[in-house]
Design an enzyme around this catalytic site. Sequence first.
Site, mmCIF file in Angstrom:
data_model
loop_
_atom_site.group_PDB
_atom_site.id
_atom_site.type_symbol
_atom_site.label_atom_id
_atom_site.label_comp_id
_atom_site.label_asym_id
_atom_site.label_seq_id
_atom_site.Cartn_x
_atom_site.Cartn_y
_atom_site.Cartn_z
ATOM 1 N N CYS A 174 0.831 -1.199 0.000
ATOM 2 C CA CYS A 174 0.000 0.000 0.000
ATOM 3 C C CYS A 174 0.875 1.262 0.000
ATOM 4 C CB CYS A 174 -0.967 -0.049 1.187
ATOM 5 S SG CYS A 174 -2.285 1.166 1.168
ATOM 6 N N ILE A 175 0.748 2.125 0.991
ATOM 7 C CA ILE A 175 1.524 3.366 1.066
ATOM 8 C C ILE A 175 2.924 3.143 1.640
ATOM 9 C CG2 ILE A 175 0.706 3.999 3.375
ATOM 10 C CD1 ILE A 175 1.315 6.413 0.396
#
Length: 221
Positions: A135-136
Site C-alpha cells: 500500500c503506502i
Amino acid sequence: MKKQIGVVLSGCGVYDGSEIHESVLTLLTIDQLGAEAICMAPDVELEEIDHLTGRLTGIKRNVLVESARIARGRIRDIASVKVSDLDAIIFPGGFGAAKNLSNFATNGVDAIIDPEVSRLLRGMAAEKKPIGAICIAPVLIAATLGRDYSPCLTIGTDTDVASAILSTGSRHSSCAVTGSVVDQENKIITTPAYMLAERISEISEGITKTVRALLELTEAK
C-alpha cells in the site's frame, strides 16, 4: 528452522495505524508458507482517529500497545530487533506508515523516517535481505533507500505519490492491485493493496504474491 519474517506494524486501524486487512493477510500468508512472523512496532504515543467519524479524538495512543491488538500480544519494541534476528522484513500499509513510522503524510518528499525503521531498512538492504512493503508503505523504502539503491517500487497508479517516490531517486512501476513489483537486484517487493483496492478480496492476491516472492528471495544468493 523456519524463516523469521519481521512484520512492522504502526498501530491498529487504517486511519492512524496499520491497515488491519493488509496486516492480517500478511500474517496469514507468512504462516501458510511455513515461515514465522516477528511482529514489531515503535514504542511511541501518537494521535488517535475515530474510525467511525474520521475525526481526531484528542486522545493519544501508544503505537506498540495498539499494534499488539493485531499481533495478539506477541510483539516486540522495534528498538530491540536486530537485522541478525530476521531473514526478511515487510511493512503492511495504513496511514500509520505515513504518520507513525514517518511523517510522509505531512512532509511528503521531505519525510523523516522513524530512526529505528530507518536502521532496520538500511541494515537489511546492506545485507541483501529481502524487504517487502504494501500500500503506502513503499514511501518508507523510497525515503530511506532511494538515493543509495534506486529501488523499483509501486504504489499502484497514484501519480502524486509516484512523483514523490521518483524525487527520492527511486523508480516507480505502475501495477494492478492483484500484482506486485519485484526488484530482483535490491530484493524489494511491493504491492498496491488499498492504494487501488475497493474490497478485501482484491488485495489478497497481491499480498500473497508479495509474501511468496519475499520468502523466495531469502533463498536467492
